[in-house]
Motif scaffolding. Structure first.
Motif, PDB file in Angstrom:
ATOM      1  N   GLU A   1       0.802  -1.172   0.206  1.00  0.00           N
ATOM      2  CA  GLU A   1      -0.280   0.130   0.008  1.00  0.00           C
ATOM      3  C   GLU A   1       1.295   1.070  -0.337  1.00  0.00           C
TER       4      GLU A   1
ATOM      5  N   ARG B   1       0.674   5.744   0.355  1.00  0.00           N
ATOM      6  CA  ARG B   1       0.405   6.815   0.222  1.00  0.00           C
ATOM      7  C   ARG B   1       0.594   7.670   0.323  1.00  0.00           C
ATOM      8  N   TYR B   2       0.716   8.668  -0.845  1.00  0.00           N
ATOM      9  CA  TYR B   2       2.005   9.970  -1.253  1.00  0.00           C
ATOM     10  C   TYR B   2       0.609  11.169  -1.383  1.00  0.00           C
TER      11      TYR B   2
END
Length: 204
Positions: free
Chosen positions: A3, A5-6
């Motif tokens: 996974e 997230r950015y």
């Protein structure tokens, strides 16, 4: 399971002139690093389109020709998710449909067939639907502020992205160089969510 997230806040500082007003640089005046973007690449068989561009756009030059190509694609193509990982600009040209990736590939191919360096840009752009990784072309034309130089200018034949608001993620010869994900072996994409919004007035 993997996974990512950015999140980022980006300030854009880019010239955004009317592309049609810009001149082309003659091939012998091009910087060495732009020359690779004149050649055929995996998805962009530019050599095969030289007769077509001369017949269709032969009365234009430089940025005016790029604007004519952009408008021709916009008028003749339908936005539809029909392409696959093997779809080339020639395939899209024949079918006259595709997604942003395909629009960019066709514009890049036709620009290169005109001896104008063109490359693929993966980007974020507010207002794009669907709001995922977007693709535009970038062409190398004369810099109006420098008599002897040139610059890269984004061009979006889909009309969804505004050059002054577009955030570049990566550039390459075509989508093979800057795909949003490269997988070796079997993998399944479970979910993806991308959003891009304006937090300030665009720069001009």
């Amino acid at each position: 399971e993997f996974e990512v997230r950015y999140a980022a806040t980006v300030e854009i500082e880019r010239m955004a002139p009317d592309i049609a007003t810009l001149d082309a640089l003659d091939p012998h005046r091009l910087p060495a690093e732009t020359v690779q973007y004149l050649f055929d690449s995996r998805y962009c068989p530019a050599d095969r389109f030289q007769p077509f561009v001369e017949a269709e756009f032969g009365d234009t030059r430089g940025g005016a020709r790029i604007a004519a190509i952009r408008d021709w694609i916009a008028d003749h193509f339908s936005y539809a998710p029909v392409s696959t990982a093997t779809t080339t600009a020639l395939d899209s040209f024949v079918e006259r449909r595709g997604v942003c990736r395909d629009y960019a590939h066709v514009l890049i191919t036709l620009a290169r067939a005109n001896a104008i360096p063109a490359r693929y840009v993966s980007c974020y752009a507010p207002g794009v639907e669907p709001p995922d990784f977007h693709a535009v072309a970038e062409v190398f034309l004369a810099d109006p502020n420098n008599d002897s130089g040139g610059a890269w200018y984004p061009v979006d034949a889909t009309g969804m992205a505004e050059p002054a608001n577009t955030v570049k993620i990566g550039v390459g010869r075509d989508a093979a160089d800057v795909s949003f994900l490269t997988v070796f072996g079997q993998a399944q994409l479970l979910a993806m969510k991308v959003s891009a919004t304006n937090t300030a007035e665009p720069l001009t």
